[in-house]
Design a protein around this motif. Structure first.
Motif, mmCIF file in Angstrom:
data_model
loop_
_atom_site.group_PDB
_atom_site.id
_atom_site.type_symbol
_atom_site.label_atom_id
_atom_site.label_comp_id
_atom_site.label_asym_id
_atom_site.label_seq_id
_atom_site.Cartn_x
_atom_site.Cartn_y
_atom_site.Cartn_z
ATOM 1 N N GLY A 149 16.539 -8.356 -9.065
ATOM 2 C CA GLY A 149 15.411 -9.104 -9.772
ATOM 3 C C GLY A 149 14.157 -9.077 -9.333
ATOM 4 N N CYS A 150 13.693 -8.599 -8.132
ATOM 5 C CA CYS A 150 12.532 -8.655 -7.544
ATOM 6 C C CYS A 150 11.540 -8.000 -8.276
ATOM 7 N N GLY A 151 11.920 -6.850 -8.566
ATOM 8 C CA GLY A 151 10.954 -5.842 -9.376
ATOM 9 C C GLY A 151 10.625 -6.426 -10.935
ATOM 10 N N ARG A 152 11.511 -7.356 -11.416
ATOM 11 C CA ARG A 152 11.346 -7.860 -12.619
ATOM 12 C C ARG A 152 10.181 -9.388 -12.664
ATOM 13 N N GLY A 153 10.043 -9.677 -11.295
ATOM 14 C CA GLY A 153 9.103 -10.646 -11.053
ATOM 15 C C GLY A 153 7.634 -10.849 -11.538
ATOM 16 N N VAL A 154 7.517 -11.992 -11.932
ATOM 17 C CA VAL A 154 5.821 -11.660 -12.541
ATOM 18 C C VAL A 154 4.884 -12.567 -11.620
ATOM 19 N N PRO A 155 3.728 -11.954 -10.865
ATOM 20 C CA PRO A 155 3.114 -12.657 -10.186
ATOM 21 C C PRO A 155 2.350 -13.982 -10.669
ATOM 22 N N GLU A 156 2.360 -15.022 -10.194
ATOM 23 C CA GLU A 156 1.573 -16.257 -10.550
ATOM 24 C C GLU A 156 -0.135 -16.012 -10.721
ATOM 25 N N GLY A 157 -0.537 -15.376 -9.449
ATOM 26 C CA GLY A 157 -1.937 -15.166 -9.418
ATOM 27 C C GLY A 157 -2.291 -13.698 -9.308
ATOM 28 N N HIS A 158 -3.476 -13.331 -9.485
ATOM 29 C CA HIS A 158 -4.030 -11.982 -9.627
ATOM 30 C C HIS A 158 -5.248 -11.756 -9.055
ATOM 31 N N SER A 159 -5.009 -11.547 -7.565
ATOM 32 C CA SER A 159 -6.140 -11.581 -6.779
ATOM 33 C C SER A 159 -6.891 -10.560 -6.783
ATOM 34 N N TRP A 160 -6.539 -9.334 -7.373
ATOM 35 C CA TRP A 160 -7.388 -8.084 -7.472
ATOM 36 C C TRP A 160 -8.449 -8.405 -8.671
ATOM 37 N N LYS A 161 -8.386 -9.354 -9.251
ATOM 38 C CA LYS A 161 -9.535 -9.631 -10.289
ATOM 39 C C LYS A 161 -10.905 -10.275 -9.292
ATOM 40 N N SER A 162 -10.581 -10.785 -8.143
ATOM 41 C CA SER A 162 -11.774 -11.702 -7.555
ATOM 42 C C SER A 162 -11.846 -10.926 -6.267
ATOM 43 N N THR A 163 -10.976 -10.171 -5.813
ATOM 44 C CA THR A 163 -11.066 -9.490 -4.291
ATOM 45 C C THR A 163 -11.231 -8.273 -4.330
ATOM 46 N N PRO A 164 -12.087 -7.560 -3.446
ATOM 47 C CA PRO A 164 -12.201 -6.153 -3.230
ATOM 48 C C PRO A 164 -11.028 -5.427 -3.299
ATOM 49 N N SER A 165 -10.941 -4.217 -3.890
ATOM 50 C CA SER A 165 -9.720 -3.719 -3.799
ATOM 51 C C SER A 165 -9.695 -2.109 -3.748
ATOM 52 N N THR A 166 -8.780 -1.544 -3.107
ATOM 53 C CA THR A 166 -8.735 0.015 -2.969
ATOM 54 C C THR A 166 -7.538 0.529 -3.565
ATOM 55 N N TYR A 167 -7.475 1.278 -4.415
ATOM 56 C CA TYR A 167 -6.317 1.997 -4.828
ATOM 57 C C TYR A 167 -6.036 3.398 -4.362
ATOM 58 N N VAL A 168 -4.739 3.772 -3.837
ATOM 59 C CA VAL A 168 -4.693 5.122 -3.461
ATOM 60 C C VAL A 168 -3.664 5.620 -4.119
ATOM 61 N N VAL A 169 -3.927 6.679 -4.917
ATOM 62 C CA VAL A 169 -3.202 7.456 -5.709
ATOM 63 C C VAL A 169 -2.395 8.549 -4.898
ATOM 64 N N CYS A 170 -1.141 8.559 -5.066
ATOM 65 C CA CYS A 170 -0.358 9.672 -4.331
ATOM 66 C C CYS A 170 0.054 10.503 -5.514
ATOM 67 N N ALA A 171 -0.640 11.935 -5.527
ATOM 68 C CA ALA A 171 -0.776 12.511 -6.520
ATOM 69 C C ALA A 171 0.458 13.476 -6.731
ATOM 70 N N ARG A 172 1.412 13.610 -5.480
ATOM 71 C CA ARG A 172 2.380 14.223 -5.415
ATOM 72 C C ARG A 172 3.736 13.431 -5.486
ATOM 73 N N ASP A 173 3.667 12.090 -5.941
ATOM 74 C CA ASP A 173 4.672 11.171 -5.852
ATOM 75 C C ASP A 173 5.866 11.626 -6.791
ATOM 76 N N ARG A 174 7.032 11.660 -6.259
ATOM 77 C CA ARG A 174 8.162 11.764 -7.194
ATOM 78 C C ARG A 174 9.138 10.310 -7.469
ATOM 79 N N ALA A 175 8.407 9.301 -6.860
ATOM 80 C CA ALA A 175 9.018 7.915 -7.193
ATOM 81 C C ALA A 175 8.235 7.263 -8.567
ATOM 82 N N ILE A 176 7.123 7.165 -8.113
ATOM 83 C CA ILE A 176 6.181 6.533 -9.188
ATOM 84 C C ILE A 176 5.167 7.467 -9.932
ATOM 85 N N ASP A 177 5.111 7.411 -11.207
ATOM 86 C CA ASP A 177 4.268 8.497 -11.839
ATOM 87 C C ASP A 177 2.879 8.471 -11.491
#
Length: 251
Positions: A149-177
């Motif tokens: 059930g953890c992966g089906r959980g929905v966050p109550e807050g969304h801090s990326w909307k107000s906090t600086p954020s960096t995303y790292v795309v793993c371009a050769r990822d075989r787990a997450i598209d």
């Protein structure tokens, strides 16, 4: 000094970050790696929030994979770093966002109590395919059973909307598209792309260390700028979202 907090994903343990934590601590960086597996996304988020609240200064908080859902609900970070991680918006969950590969789905072994684990050989192909074999074997040996059930959980807050954020795309990822990663990365204020698989903290730990040390240095410089008196007629540093920089790393 600002600390770094590392938040692992499903099936993983804090020990999976050892190649990163050892390098950071050797460089004098305080590192906190909370244990998840509290039974739900809400409980995992509360555990990380308690760890953030215990620090004297807001930390840089990195979440990997499902750990992105966790850090999305955490307040008080100096910066969020999403490493091949989920960035849910209102009403979204990691499971709902999808993007899980066939390789990873086929690695999942379901238990009679609805918990799941990962088949060792198939897990290595999905999670650590670009890691040296000894490191991949070490990482697979640390994987643990995951409560449902953890992966089906929905966050109550969304801090990326107000906090600086960096995303790292793993371009050769075989787990997450990687295409889903790029879509979620558009929600963040800074984007990097590495030519790595799903778990660079295992096989390419120096990349993760270099990124975190860069962000620590940038944060320290920003603090000095804020403390310095403004020059006559000068302008403050522009703030806000939308300035996206893509940096390609990895072989």
């Amino acid at each position: 000094m600002t600390a770094v907090m590392l938040v692992h994903g499903l099936y993983h343990r804090p020990e999976h970050f050892a190649p990163v934590t050892e390098r950071l601590r050797a460089a004098g960086v305080d590192v906190v790696v909370p244990e998840l597996h509290r039974g739900s996304l809400t409980a995992d988020t509360l555990a990380v929030q308690a760890a953030v609240d215990s620090l004297r200064q807001p930390p840089i908080v990195l979440g990997h994979s499902y750990g992105g859902s966790v850090i999305t609900g955490v307040c008080g970070a100096a910066r969020l770093v999403y490493l091949a991680a989920f960035v849910p918006d209102v009403g979204e969950s990691a499971a709902g966002l999808g993007g899980v590969s066939r390789r990873l789905r086929e690695a999942i072994v379901r238990g009679p109590d609805e918990s799941t684990s990962l088949h060792p050989g198939r897990a290595a192909e999905a999670l650590y395919d670009d890691c040296p074999e000894p490191l991949a074997a070490w990482a697979v040996g640390l994987l643990r059973t995951q409560a449902p059930g953890c992966g089906r959980g929905v966050p109550e807050g969304h801090s990326w909307k107000s906090t600086p954020s960096t995303y790292v795309v793993c371009a050769r990822d075989r787990a997450i598209d990687p295409e889903l990663q790029r879509s979620m990365a558009a929600r963040c204020s800074d984007v990097r792309e590495w030519r790595t698989g799903h778990s660079p903290f295992v096989g390419r730990s120096q990349l993760v260390v270099e990124l975190l040390r860069e962000l620590l240095a940038t944060g320290a410089a920003d603090e000095r700028d804020e403390e310095a008196p403004a020059s006559p007629g000068g302008r403050g540093r522009a703030q806000g979202r939308g300035s996206v920089r893509v940096v390609y790393r990895g072989g």
